[in-house]
Design a protein around this motif. Structure first.
Motif, short mmCIF file in Angstrom:
data_model
loop_
_atom_site.label_atom_id
_atom_site.label_comp_id
_atom_site.label_asym_id
_atom_site.label_seq_id
_atom_site.Cartn_x
_atom_site.Cartn_y
_atom_site.Cartn_z
N HIS B 182 0.79 -1.08 -0.03
CA HIS B 182 0.09 -0.19 0.09
C HIS B 182 0.91 1.48 0.30
N GLN B 183 1.96 1.09 0.68
CA GLN B 183 2.75 2.57 0.99
C GLN B 183 3.72 2.62 -0.92
N HIS B 184 3.86 1.52 -1.04
CA HIS B 184 4.88 1.59 -2.31
C HIS B 184 3.34 2.23 -3.56
N THR B 185 2.28 1.30 -3.33
CA THR B 185 1.78 1.65 -4.34
C THR B 185 0.61 2.99 -4.24
N ARG B 186 0.50 3.10 -3.09
CA ARG B 186 -0.71 4.71 -2.64
C ARG B 186 -1.85 3.64 -3.33
N LYS B 187 -2.33 2.60 -3.62
CA LYS B 187 -3.53 2.53 -4.12
C LYS B 187 -4.72 2.95 -3.22
N THR B 188 -6.35 3.10 -3.63
CA THR B 188 -7.17 3.32 -2.07
C THR B 188 -7.56 1.95 -1.93
N ILE B 189 -7.58 1.54 -0.67
CA ILE B 189 -8.52 0.39 -0.08
C ILE B 189 -9.36 0.34 0.93
N VAL B 190 -10.39 -0.49 -0.02
CA VAL B 190 -11.24 -0.87 0.65
C VAL B 190 -11.74 -2.64 1.37
N PHE B 191 -11.49 -2.40 2.91
CA PHE B 191 -10.74 -3.52 3.18
C PHE B 191 -12.08 -3.71 4.85
N VAL B 192 -12.43 -5.57 4.23
CA VAL B 192 -14.05 -5.15 4.85
C VAL B 192 -13.03 -6.91 5.75
N THR B 193 -13.25 -6.58 7.31
CA THR B 193 -12.95 -7.39 8.71
C THR B 193 -13.64 -7.90 9.58
N HIS B 194 -13.78 -8.62 10.13
CA HIS B 194 -14.41 -8.75 12.07
C HIS B 194 -13.05 -8.04 12.80
N ASP B 195 -12.14 -8.53 12.08
CA ASP B 195 -10.77 -8.55 13.63
C ASP B 195 -10.18 -6.63 14.16
N MET B 196 -10.36 -6.54 14.66
CA MET B 196 -10.68 -4.89 15.58
C MET B 196 -9.01 -4.45 15.45
N ASP B 197 -8.30 -6.03 15.74
CA ASP B 197 -6.70 -5.48 15.46
C ASP B 197 -5.84 -5.34 14.31
N GLU B 198 -6.52 -6.26 13.63
CA GLU B 198 -6.61 -6.39 12.31
C GLU B 198 -7.26 -4.61 11.39
N ALA B 199 -7.90 -4.23 11.65
CA ALA B 199 -8.51 -2.51 11.62
C ALA B 199 -7.47 -2.18 11.43
N LEU B 200 -7.11 -2.15 13.31
CA LEU B 200 -6.08 -0.96 13.70
C LEU B 200 -5.29 -1.46 12.97
N LYS B 201 -4.12 -2.09 12.87
CA LYS B 201 -3.38 -2.18 12.69
C LYS B 201 -3.12 -1.29 10.85
N LEU B 202 -3.65 -1.92 10.10
CA LEU B 202 -4.05 -1.43 8.49
C LEU B 202 -4.78 -0.27 8.38
N ALA B 203 -5.52 0.27 8.77
CA ALA B 203 -6.50 1.75 8.56
C ALA B 203 -6.26 2.28 9.02
N SER B 204 -5.91 3.33 7.89
CA SER B 204 -5.83 5.11 7.37
C SER B 204 -7.66 5.48 8.84
N ARG B 205 -8.46 4.37 8.02
CA ARG B 205 -9.73 5.22 8.30
C ARG B 205 -10.68 4.31 8.52
N ILE B 206 -11.34 3.80 9.57
CA ILE B 206 -12.53 3.14 10.10
C ILE B 206 -13.50 3.31 9.78
N ALA B 207 -14.79 2.67 9.69
CA ALA B 207 -16.19 2.63 9.34
C ALA B 207 -16.75 1.43 10.09
N LEU B 208 -16.72 2.12 11.09
CA LEU B 208 -18.16 0.56 11.86
C LEU B 208 -19.34 0.87 11.59
#
Lengths: 251, 351
Positions: B182-208
């Motif tokens: 993501h840092q390399h390509t600067r793509k816009t990513i929309v990522f679905v998960t139910h794991d809060m730790d994963e979200a906190l690790k990856l997200a620049s913004r979180i939609a709950l």
């Protein structure tokens, strides 16, 4: 019929295929040369080898019957299988499956009895009987084969932007091909055996010496026809087995 | 850029997604999270129109997605799913090449792109190019899945719990790689998960999301420190809130100058011993009890930190080795600073 293809390594099955093909060709071309053998086996018979038509001619007639009927079975069967697995044709699935099953439960002799008064003697009624008889495995395996494609694979295909026809041609059919070919294999093998009964309504085939032998109480004729039909079936089975292997991915 | 405006999906008389509006800017890593059935996957799949929206609009850049033919739209959007959905009858290279193939790129460009992506995901092209999916490990298959989604250089990457089916160890590695990509390509990513730790690790913004509604849309740190309501609070989980906060804090934010002098022993209770190149060899002291001050701790892979490491991990290493300080190393292994237990406790985590 499947004994030859039991779990042996591919290479040895290929050797078996070559050996049996050679044996088949030799028997078809040079059956007369076995006259002394049949004479010793059946001393009471005047004509121990069937000579009314050449075995080459009978084999070609037999293959023509199987080829034509199988082509029709496969195109109709795969077409029907495809139709009932599309969204528009899904409600026809039970009906098509039932029709194909009826086609196979009808004894071919009964089909002949119905078709002969309508279409006359010879080639056509035999083709009708064989086609109906060979339809079920093709339809069933087409439906089953397309059913093995996981929904997630289909979703991925849709998600990355394939059109419906691209999904069918590039994903569904290639993935279902092995199972479809297995159905065609069963259908063809059944028809190689069943084509013999065409002889009863005047469609010349390897069944002709068998029927002649049964009517004329000449067991040697029956053996000659039956051995060739059997060999033909085994060789075709091995050929299809090779074809199926080609559609098994990366094993 | 993706913007959802009043997006709604109704099944029967129940709204699976209810009036969701949010905007994910270019280059952002947006995560949709929520309990099962909250509508996060449905929302994602409305973006590439695998599910038609009942109401509302989705803008991709300046285009309304419903104005574009579905297949064309999907070729502009990368899509990676949990079960990967690799085509089992195609080799790794053919799988990655599928979207460029649909877009009719010239063969040579496709081959180049496949090599480029395999290199980006550390997949050994020589070994794996012609392998079939069932011959790959779970982690390899997942990398191929993401590589395929990126193949045609899409504007946006949609990911539906892509790491849900791999083991925790592989998941960590894949998350790190995704962040790097993501840092390399600067793509816009929309990522679905139910794991809060994963979200906190990856997200620049979180939609709950909850029950189809958007409850809070914020930066991770805001979500943790300023939850919108009790549902957000309970979903985050109070028990390890402190650690969750530290998972959004990085070692470089807490890094202090490391003194390499014997004199510091008396002052701070510990001192570093380094070699000629400035690589730390061991630490003298640094224990809680004064009588342990003579104790040496060897610096190695496990007991050291890098500036990009999360403070949660750094803290965990301190706790595990029972040492109050951790060396921070640069990529040559030189000592560039230290993080200390005092430093962790001395800084406001919400800042």
């Amino acid at each position: 019929m499947r004994v030859a293809s039991l779990k042996r390594p591919a290479a040895s099955r290929d050797r078996l295929l070559v050996a049996l093909s050679v044996l088949l060709v030799l028997l078809v071309l040079f059956m007369e040369h076995l006259a002394p053998v049949f004479r010793t086996l059946f001393p009471e018979l005047n004509n121990p080898v069937y000579r009314r038509e050449s075995f080459l001619q009978l084999t070609l007639d037999h293959l023509l019957l199987v080829l034509v009927s199988s082509l029709i079975s496969v195109s109709v069967g795969v077409g029907a299988g495809l139709f009932v697995t599309r969204r528009s044709g899904r409600e026809f699935e039970p009906m098509v499956s039932a029709l194909a099953a009826i086609g196979q439960t009808f004894p071919p002799a009964a089909v002949l009895a119905i078709v002969v008064p309508l279409a006359g003697f010879g080639f056509v009624p035999t083709i009708v009987a064989l086609t109906l008889y060979g339809l079920l495995p093709v339809v069933q395996n087409t439906i089953a084969g397309l059913g093995t494609v996981p929904p997630t694979t289909l979703e991925a295909a849709r998600g990355i932007g394939m059109t419906q026809s691209q999904i069918l041609r590039r994903v569904e059919l290639p993935m279902a091909m092995r199972v479809i070919i297995a159905g065609v294999r069963v259908s063809v093998i059944i028809n190689i055996g069943t084509a013999t009964i065409g002889a009863t309504v005047g469609a010349q085939s390897l069944g002709t010496p068998i029927i002649a032998g049964l009517v004329g109480n000449n067991i040697a004729y029956v053996i000659q026809g039956a051995v060739l039909v059997g060999l033909l079936a085994i060789v075709s089975d091995l050929l299809f087995e090779r074809l199926e292997r080609r559609f098994t991915f990366g094993e | 850029m993706i913007e959802l405006q009043g997006l709604t999906k109704i099944y029967g008389d129940k709204a699976a997604v209810d009036d969701v509006s949010l905007r994910i800017d270019s280059g952002e890593f947006g995560v949709l999270i929520g309990p099962s059935g909250c509508g996060k996957s449905t929302t994602l799949r409305m973006i590439n129109r695998l599910i038609p929206a009942s109401r509302g609009r989705i803008l991709l850049g300046d285009d309304d997605v419903t104005r574009l033919p579905a297949e064309q739209l999907r070729r502009r959007i990368g899509y990676a799913i949990q079960s990967i959905g690799l085509f089992p009858h195609w080799s790794v290279a053919e799988n990655i090449a599928v979207v460029p193939g649909l877009l009719k790129w010239p063969k040579s460009r496709i081959a180049e792109r496949v090599d480029e992506l395999m290199a980006l995901f550390h997949l050994d092209a020589g070994e794996l190019r012609d392998k079939y999916p069932h011959q790959l490990s779970g982690g390899q298959a997942q990398r191929v899945g993401v590589a395929r989604a990126l193949a045609a250089d899409p504007e946006v990457l949609l990911m539906d719990e892509p790491f849900g089916a791999v083991d925790p160890l592989t998941r960590e590695v894949l998350q790190d790689e995704l962040l790097r990509v993501h840092q390399h390509t600067r793509k816009t990513i929309v990522f679905v998960t139910h794991d809060m730790d994963e979200a906190l690790k990856l997200a620049s913004r979180i939609a709950l999301l909850n029950a189809g509604r958007l409850v809070q849309y914020d930066r991770p740190i805001e979500l943790l420190t300023r939850p919108a309501d009790d549902f957000v609070r309970s979903f985050i989980g109070k028990a390890d809130l402190g650690l969750k906060l530290l998972s959004r804090r990085w070692v470089h934010q807490y890094q202090q100058h490391a003194t390499v002098q014997d004199a510091s022993l008396a002052q701070t209770g510990y001192t570093w011993e380094t070699d000629a190149e400035g690589r730390p060899i061991c630490l003298h002291g640094g224990r809680l009890n004064a009588e342990d001050r003579e104790q040496r701790t060897e610096v190695n892979q496990e007991w050291s930190a890098t500036p990009g490491m999360t403070m949660k991990e750094a803290l965990s290493r301190m706790v595990w080795f029972r040492v109050m300080v951790l060396p921070v190393l640069d990529d040559q292994g030189r000592l560039i600073g230290e993080v200390t237990m005092h430093g962790v406790m001395g800084q406001q985590p919400c800042a």
